[in-house]
Write a protein that holds these residues in place. Structure first.
Motif, mmCIF file in Angstrom:
data_model
loop_
_atom_site.group_PDB
_atom_site.id
_atom_site.type_symbol
_atom_site.label_atom_id
_atom_site.label_comp_id
_atom_site.label_asym_id
_atom_site.label_seq_id
_atom_site.Cartn_x
_atom_site.Cartn_y
_atom_site.Cartn_z
ATOM 1 N N TYR A 34 0.836 -1.189 0.000
ATOM 2 C CA TYR A 34 0.000 0.000 0.000
ATOM 3 C C TYR A 34 0.878 1.249 0.000
ATOM 4 O O TYR A 34 2.014 1.230 0.485
ATOM 5 N N PHE A 35 0.323 2.339 -0.511
ATOM 6 C CA PHE A 35 1.028 3.620 -0.581
ATOM 7 C C PHE A 35 0.111 4.697 -0.012
ATOM 8 O O PHE A 35 -1.042 4.814 -0.435
ATOM 9 N N SER A 36 0.611 5.474 0.945
ATOM 10 C CA SER A 36 -0.213 6.547 1.508
ATOM 11 C C SER A 36 0.246 7.901 0.965
ATOM 12 O O SER A 36 1.439 8.160 0.810
ATOM 13 N N ILE A 37 -0.733 8.754 0.693
ATOM 14 C CA ILE A 37 -0.514 10.018 0.000
ATOM 15 C C ILE A 37 -0.696 11.188 0.968
ATOM 16 O O ILE A 37 -1.786 11.355 1.534
ATOM 17 N N PRO A 38 0.340 12.021 1.155
ATOM 18 C CA PRO A 38 0.215 13.192 2.025
ATOM 19 C C PRO A 38 -0.268 14.411 1.242
ATOM 20 O O PRO A 38 -0.187 14.442 0.004
ATOM 21 N N ALA A 62 -0.429 5.625 -11.246
ATOM 22 C CA ALA A 62 0.078 4.264 -11.447
ATOM 23 C C ALA A 62 -0.379 3.288 -10.366
ATOM 24 O O ALA A 62 -0.388 2.075 -10.583
ATOM 25 N N ILE A 63 -0.755 3.801 -9.208
ATOM 26 C CA ILE A 63 -1.135 2.933 -8.087
ATOM 27 C C ILE A 63 -2.641 2.705 -8.094
ATOM 28 O O ILE A 63 -3.422 3.659 -8.081
ATOM 29 N N PRO A 64 -3.096 1.451 -8.114
ATOM 30 C CA PRO A 64 -4.541 1.190 -8.081
ATOM 31 C C PRO A 64 -5.168 1.779 -6.817
ATOM 32 O O PRO A 64 -4.542 1.818 -5.749
ATOM 33 N N LEU A 65 -6.394 2.248 -6.942
ATOM 34 C CA LEU A 65 -7.096 2.815 -5.787
ATOM 35 C C LEU A 65 -7.170 1.802 -4.654
ATOM 36 O O LEU A 65 -7.173 2.176 -3.471
ATOM 37 N N LEU A 71 -6.879 15.203 -3.962
ATOM 38 C CA LEU A 71 -5.839 15.017 -4.971
ATOM 39 C C LEU A 71 -5.997 13.667 -5.667
ATOM 40 O O LEU A 71 -5.924 13.575 -6.903
ATOM 41 N N ILE A 72 -6.214 12.620 -4.888
ATOM 42 C CA ILE A 72 -6.410 11.289 -5.476
ATOM 43 C C ILE A 72 -7.642 11.284 -6.374
ATOM 44 O O ILE A 72 -7.623 10.738 -7.484
ATOM 45 N N ALA A 73 -8.716 11.907 -5.911
ATOM 46 C CA ALA A 73 -9.946 11.957 -6.705
ATOM 47 C C ALA A 73 -9.703 12.669 -8.033
ATOM 48 O O ALA A 73 -10.194 12.231 -9.086
ATOM 49 N N GLU A 74 -8.946 13.746 -7.990
ATOM 50 C CA GLU A 74 -8.634 14.493 -9.210
ATOM 51 C C GLU A 74 -7.848 13.626 -10.195
ATOM 52 O O GLU A 74 -8.164 13.561 -11.385
ATOM 53 N N LYS A 90 -12.894 4.009 -0.214
ATOM 54 C CA LYS A 90 -11.940 2.957 -0.565
ATOM 55 C C LYS A 90 -10.676 3.049 0.276
ATOM 56 O O LYS A 90 -10.150 2.020 0.719
ATOM 57 N N THR A 91 -10.158 4.245 0.516
ATOM 58 C CA THR A 91 -8.931 4.353 1.316
ATOM 59 C C THR A 91 -9.172 3.953 2.766
ATOM 60 O O THR A 91 -8.280 3.385 3.409
ATOM 61 N N THR A 92 -10.367 4.218 3.271
ATOM 62 C CA THR A 92 -10.693 3.767 4.626
ATOM 63 C C THR A 92 -10.778 2.248 4.669
ATOM 64 O O THR A 92 -10.263 1.603 5.600
ATOM 65 N N GLU A 93 -11.401 1.667 3.664
ATOM 66 C CA GLU A 93 -11.468 0.205 3.559
ATOM 67 C C GLU A 93 -10.061 -0.388 3.503
ATOM 68 O O GLU A 93 -9.769 -1.388 4.165
#
Length: 263
Positions: free
Chosen positions: A177-181, A197-200, A231-234, A246-249
């Motif tokens: 997993y990758f977390s986005i700041p 590049a990283i799947p949701l 940012l991810i949504a954009e 999805k990120t909470t899941e």
């Protein structure tokens, strides 16, 4: 939302931590993985966890850069940290751990070798306790992923990954997993390409508070995590609600202890 990597034991929060947590909760943050950077922060992290048991979840480990901005060495790893990690309850992860090959911290290849030795010990601890790793990778994106894979790590969060989309590829394929700041929005193209590049299904949110905020001049705090979701949504061209869901899941899957406590 879950803040998967922050430093609420940092001295910058000494005077208003209760307000910081209240602002986070009012902004939709339901839990935070609170990482220690230094051994002397462990007790403060536990204090926060005791006071806010359904919000603050401890992560303990040896950060690759220690006080005085020097690379971690075996003097920093004397077994005391391992004993503390193994005895603590409600531990969400082993972290913040990893590699940091920034030139100002590294004098020679021996420094890198010692960092790897310490990192390997912590990967082994995480595997033995069936805990995820919360991983630092500054100036060491590809080496960190290669090392994690070589040492059998499976449950991994790469926080604020410093590499690009190409260097992340092996980690994506390994299921990390990758977390986005929030700060990723300040460096548009390279970080957008990484997020793309990283799947949701492998993305999480973080703030890395008190740093990596939406502004370089202001202290960051968990309430700013919405900047990461937007940012991810954009980049993914999906709704913010979908990103949050999805990120909470993903966070609950990676850090299962949260399922019992987060409301």
């Amino acid at each position: 939302m879950i803040d998967c990597h922050c430093h609420l034991a940092d001295p910058q929060f000494d005077n208003d931590i209760d307000d910081v947590i209240l602002r986070a909760q009012n902004s939709g943050v339901r839990g935070a993985i609170v990482c220690a950077e230094f051994l002397d922060q462990f007790d403060r992290v536990l204090e926060l966890s005791d006071k806010y048991p359904s919000f603050a979840f401890p992560a303990f480990g040896i950060h690759p850069v220690q006080r005085g901005n020097v690379s971690a060495n075996n003097e920093h790893y004397d077994g005391a940290e391992e004993a503390i990690i193994r005895e603590k309850h409600r531990l969400a992860a082993v972290g913040e751990v990893g590699l940091d090959f920034t030139p100002r911290y590294i004098k020679n290849d021996e420094d890198k070798a010692v960092q790897r030795e310490i990192f390997a010990k912590q990967i082994a601890i995480a595997r033995s306790l069936d805990l995820p790793l919360n991983v630092h990778s500054r100036s060491a994106g590809s080496p960190v992923i290669d090392f994690l894979i070589a040492n059998g790590a499976e449950k991994v969060l790469l926080h604020a990954f410093s590499g690009n989309a190409k260097s992340a590829k092996k980690g994506i394929e390994a299921g990390f997993y990758f977390s986005i700041p929030p700060s990723f929005g300040l460096n548009k193209e390279e970080k957008k390409n990484l997020i793309s590049a990283i799947p949701l299904e492998q993305l999480c949110l973080e703030t890395d508070s008190p740093v990596l905020g939406p502004s370089k001049t202001e202290r960051n705090e968990p309430m700013n995590i919405m900047h990461s979701a937007k940012l991810i949504a954009e980049v993914k061209n999906v709704s913010v609600d979908e990103v949050i869901c999805k990120t909470t899941e993903n966070a609950l899957k990676l850090f299962p202890i949260l399922k019992k406590w987060v409301k």
